[in-house]
Design a protein around this motif. Structure first.
Motif, PDB file in Angstrom:
ATOM      1  N   HIS A 113       0.820  -1.203   0.000  1.00  0.00           N
ATOM      2  CA  HIS A 113       0.000   0.000   0.000  1.00  0.00           C
ATOM      3  C   HIS A 113       0.863   1.266   0.000  1.00  0.00           C
ATOM      4  O   HIS A 113       0.508   2.269  -0.630  1.00  0.00           O
ATOM      5  N   MET A 114       2.010   1.220   0.694  1.00  0.00           N
ATOM      6  CA  MET A 114       2.908   2.364   0.696  1.00  0.00           C
ATOM      7  C   MET A 114       3.436   2.631  -0.707  1.00  0.00           C
ATOM      8  O   MET A 114       3.487   3.781  -1.163  1.00  0.00           O
ATOM      9  N   VAL A 115       3.826   1.571  -1.390  1.00  0.00           N
ATOM     10  CA  VAL A 115       4.357   1.733  -2.745  1.00  0.00           C
ATOM     11  C   VAL A 115       3.277   2.257  -3.677  1.00  0.00           C
ATOM     12  O   VAL A 115       3.527   3.133  -4.514  1.00  0.00           O
ATOM     13  N   HIS A 116       2.064   1.767  -3.545  1.00  0.00           N
ATOM     14  CA  HIS A 116       0.971   2.230  -4.398  1.00  0.00           C
ATOM     15  C   HIS A 116       0.675   3.712  -4.164  1.00  0.00           C
ATOM     16  O   HIS A 116       0.376   4.450  -5.105  1.00  0.00           O
ATOM     17  N   ALA A 117       0.757   4.164  -2.916  1.00  0.00           N
ATOM     18  CA  ALA A 117       0.410   5.550  -2.596  1.00  0.00           C
ATOM     19  C   ALA A 117       1.544   6.522  -2.900  1.00  0.00           C
ATOM     20  O   ALA A 117       1.310   7.597  -3.463  1.00  0.00           O
ATOM     21  N   MET A 118       2.763   6.159  -2.536  1.00  0.00           N
ATOM     22  CA  MET A 118       3.878   7.101  -2.595  1.00  0.00           C
ATOM     23  C   MET A 118       4.860   6.819  -3.718  1.00  0.00           C
ATOM     24  O   MET A 118       5.748   7.620  -3.982  1.00  0.00           O
ATOM     25  N   GLY A 119       4.722   5.651  -4.331  1.00  0.00           N
ATOM     26  CA  GLY A 119       5.709   5.250  -5.323  1.00  0.00           C
ATOM     27  C   GLY A 119       6.896   4.582  -4.649  1.00  0.00           C
ATOM     28  O   GLY A 119       7.187   4.816  -3.472  1.00  0.00           O
ATOM     29  N   LEU A 120       7.591   3.756  -5.396  1.00  0.00           N
ATOM     30  CA  LEU A 120       8.695   2.996  -4.828  1.00  0.00           C
ATOM     31  C   LEU A 120       9.824   3.903  -4.356  1.00  0.00           C
ATOM     32  O   LEU A 120      10.449   3.655  -3.324  1.00  0.00           O
ATOM     33  N   ARG A 121      10.079   4.974  -5.095  1.00  0.00           N
ATOM     34  CA  ARG A 121      11.214   5.829  -4.767  1.00  0.00           C
ATOM     35  C   ARG A 121      11.084   6.439  -3.380  1.00  0.00           C
ATOM     36  O   ARG A 121      12.019   6.375  -2.562  1.00  0.00           O
ATOM     37  N   HIS A 122       9.947   7.045  -3.101  1.00  0.00           N
ATOM     38  CA  HIS A 122       9.755   7.677  -1.793  1.00  0.00           C
ATOM     39  C   HIS A 122       9.617   6.631  -0.689  1.00  0.00           C
ATOM     40  O   HIS A 122      10.102   6.840   0.429  1.00  0.00           O
ATOM     41  N   GLU A 139       5.712  17.663   3.285  1.00  0.00           N
ATOM     42  CA  GLU A 139       6.439  16.607   2.599  1.00  0.00           C
ATOM     43  C   GLU A 139       5.514  15.434   2.281  1.00  0.00           C
ATOM     44  O   GLU A 139       5.609  14.819   1.210  1.00  0.00           O
ATOM     45  N   ALA A 140       4.609  15.118   3.203  1.00  0.00           N
ATOM     46  CA  ALA A 140       3.645  14.046   2.949  1.00  0.00           C
ATOM     47  C   ALA A 140       2.806  14.349   1.718  1.00  0.00           C
ATOM     48  O   ALA A 140       2.490  13.455   0.922  1.00  0.00           O
ATOM     49  N   CYS A 141       2.466  15.614   1.540  1.00  0.00           N
ATOM     50  CA  CYS A 141       1.690  16.018   0.362  1.00  0.00           C
ATOM     51  C   CYS A 141       2.555  15.947  -0.893  1.00  0.00           C
ATOM     52  O   CYS A 141       2.112  15.477  -1.948  1.00  0.00           O
ATOM     53  N   ARG A 142       3.794  16.358  -0.794  1.00  0.00           N
ATOM     54  CA  ARG A 142       4.690  16.347  -1.952  1.00  0.00           C
ATOM     55  C   ARG A 142       4.904  14.945  -2.499  1.00  0.00           C
ATOM     56  O   ARG A 142       4.939  14.733  -3.711  1.00  0.00           O
ATOM     57  N   ILE A 143       5.020  13.970  -1.610  1.00  0.00           N
ATOM     58  CA  ILE A 143       5.318  12.608  -2.054  1.00  0.00           C
ATOM     59  C   ILE A 143       4.062  11.775  -2.311  1.00  0.00           C
ATOM     60  O   ILE A 143       4.159  10.602  -2.674  1.00  0.00           O
ATOM     61  N   GLY A 144       2.875  12.367  -2.118  1.00  0.00           N
ATOM     62  CA  GLY A 144       1.648  11.671  -2.457  1.00  0.00           C
ATOM     63  C   GLY A 144       1.004  10.881  -1.344  1.00  0.00           C
ATOM     64  O   GLY A 144       0.013  10.187  -1.578  1.00  0.00           O
ATOM     65  N   VAL A 203      -0.501  12.217   1.340  1.00  0.00           N
ATOM     66  CA  VAL A 203      -1.776  12.909   1.540  1.00  0.00           C
ATOM     67  C   VAL A 203      -2.079  13.764   0.317  1.00  0.00           C
ATOM     68  O   VAL A 203      -1.180  14.161  -0.424  1.00  0.00           O
ATOM     69  N   HIS A 204      -3.371  14.044   0.124  1.00  0.00           N
ATOM     70  CA  HIS A 204      -3.776  14.846  -1.028  1.00  0.00           C
ATOM     71  C   HIS A 204      -3.703  16.342  -0.768  1.00  0.00           C
ATOM     72  O   HIS A 204      -3.332  17.111  -1.652  1.00  0.00           O
ATOM     73  N   GLU A 205      -4.094  16.744   0.434  1.00  0.00           N
ATOM     74  CA  GLU A 205      -4.144  18.172   0.752  1.00  0.00           C
ATOM     75  C   GLU A 205      -3.732  18.393   2.201  1.00  0.00           C
ATOM     76  O   GLU A 205      -3.995  17.558   3.072  1.00  0.00           O
ATOM     77  N   VAL A 206      -3.108  19.540   2.438  1.00  0.00           N
ATOM     78  CA  VAL A 206      -2.859  20.022   3.795  1.00  0.00           C
ATOM     79  C   VAL A 206      -3.793  21.200   4.017  1.00  0.00           C
ATOM     80  O   VAL A 206      -3.771  22.174   3.254  1.00  0.00           O
ATOM     81  N   VAL A 207      -4.627  21.095   5.048  1.00  0.00           N
ATOM     82  CA  VAL A 207      -5.695  22.070   5.279  1.00  0.00           C
ATOM     83  C   VAL A 207      -5.584  22.594   6.703  1.00  0.00           C
ATOM     84  O   VAL A 207      -5.362  21.827   7.645  1.00  0.00           O
ATOM     85  N   ALA A 208      -5.720  23.908   6.861  1.00  0.00           N
ATOM     86  CA  ALA A 208      -5.667  24.514   8.194  1.00  0.00           C
ATOM     87  C   ALA A 208      -6.632  23.810   9.145  1.00  0.00           C
ATOM     88  O   ALA A 208      -7.726  23.386   8.745  1.00  0.00           O
ATOM     89  N   ALA A 209      -6.225  23.688  10.398  1.00  0.00           N
ATOM     90  CA  ALA A 209      -7.023  22.944  11.379  1.00  0.00           C
ATOM     91  C   ALA A 209      -8.443  23.477  11.490  1.00  0.00           C
ATOM     92  O   ALA A 209      -9.391  22.697  11.645  1.00  0.00           O
ATOM     93  N   ASP A 210      -8.589  24.789  11.393  1.00  0.00           N
ATOM     94  CA  ASP A 210      -9.928  25.350  11.548  1.00  0.00           C
ATOM     95  C   ASP A 210     -10.767  25.275  10.273  1.00  0.00           C
ATOM     96  O   ASP A 210     -11.925  25.685  10.263  1.00  0.00           O
ATOM     97  N   ALA A 211     -10.187  24.736   9.200  1.00  0.00           N
ATOM     98  CA  ALA A 211     -10.914  24.624   7.932  1.00  0.00           C
ATOM     99  C   ALA A 211     -11.085  23.182   7.466  1.00  0.00           C
ATOM    100  O   ALA A 211     -11.785  22.927   6.485  1.00  0.00           O
TER     101      ALA A 211
END
Length: 274
Positions: free
Chosen positions: A150-159, A174-179, A181-189
């Motif tokens: 599942h890690m390889v499917h989500a982030m790719g083998l390289r990451h 960094e989690a968003c950059r490597i795939g 997570v899809h989005e980083v959103v402010a806690a209040d939003a």
């Protein structure tokens, strides 16, 4: 659900919310949590009234991986019991990955080990800026085989190769950059963003969603057979029950460096580190 370690609620719209509920230890998982999660995912998958699933962690953190005290006990399990423990983790991840309705993870705070596995298995992963990630199994002498595919499917083998082999922690950006997570959103939003994603789900036909998701996974080799899961579980328990696994969990509990740590690279006379 009967266990307070996992809370389940389904609202009138058909949104199932699964809350990992061990906030005092960062929602770390143990056999009880896994058993209830497996039962709940299996039941919800077959419930036509359920349109989507949202997974959260109670308290400050999303999910901090395996309960270290349970890992220490598991290192002494007999082979059949040790294999069953690894298979439970593998099964829970498979059920989440192949869940026939859209799945959303809301990640706050710590997300380590199996927590990252959960994030890899959902369809939409949202994180707050304070989220901290790590594929940290190797730091305690165990191997993340139940979540490896599942890690390889989500982030790719390289990451995956970098972070699963070093155990480094990394932030939400960094989690968003490597795939991961899809989005980083402010806690209040972030709750508003969850609502927007769910609204998009409700505009989509449930049957079409199920066929589309199943097709994507099957056509790209992203489902697991029983034999493949057994292999992953076997590799996991063998390493967990090894001398390294016992030393790693002991070092973590005793808050010391493990025996394999060689110390920092010595600096040569006159050398300047960049």
């Amino acid at each position: 659900m009967t266990s307070e370690k996992v809370l389940l609620a389904v609202d009138a719209r058909g949104v199932a919310t699964v809350t990992l509920n061990r906030p005092e230890i960062g929602n770390a998982y143990d056999p009880d949590m896994l058993a209830v999660l497996i039962e709940g995912l299996t039941r919800l998958a077959g419930d036509a009234a359920v349109r989507a699933l949202v997974i959260r962690g109670a308290g400050r953190h999303f999910q901090a991986g395996a309960d270290i005290n349970w890992l220490a006990r598991a290192a002494g399990f007999a082979p059949a019991e040790a294999f069953a423990a690894s298979m439970a983790t593998t099964r829970a991840m498979q059920l989440l990955n192949e869940f026939p309705k859209p799945t959303i993870a809301v990640v706050r705070g710590a997300c380590f080990g199996g927590g990252c596995g959960i994030v890899c298995c959902v369809d939409v992963a949202l994180a707050t800026p304070d989220a901290l990630f790590g594929l940290t199994e190797v730091r305690v002498g165990v191997a993340p085989t139940p979540i490896s595919t599942h890690m390889v499917h989500a982030m790719g083998l390289r990451h995956t190769r970098r972070y699963a082999l070093t155990g480094e922690r990394f932030d939400a950006a960094e989690a968003c950059r490597i795939g991961l997570v899809h989005e980083v959103v402010a806690a209040d939003a972030i709750e508003q963003r969850v609502a927007e994603v769910l609204d998009a789900v409700f505009l989509s036909a449930p049957g079409a969603i199920a066929v589309t998701k199943a097709s994507f996974l099957a056509a790209n080799g992203l489902t697991l057979t029983e034999r493949e899961m057994a292999i992953l579980a076997h590799e996991g328990w063998m390493q967990r029950n090894s001398a390294e696994g016992r030393e790693g969990t002991a070092a973590f509990r005793e808050k010391r460096r493990p025996g394999w740590y060689a110390g920092p690279l010595p600096r040569a006379p006159g050398e300047t580190r960049l």
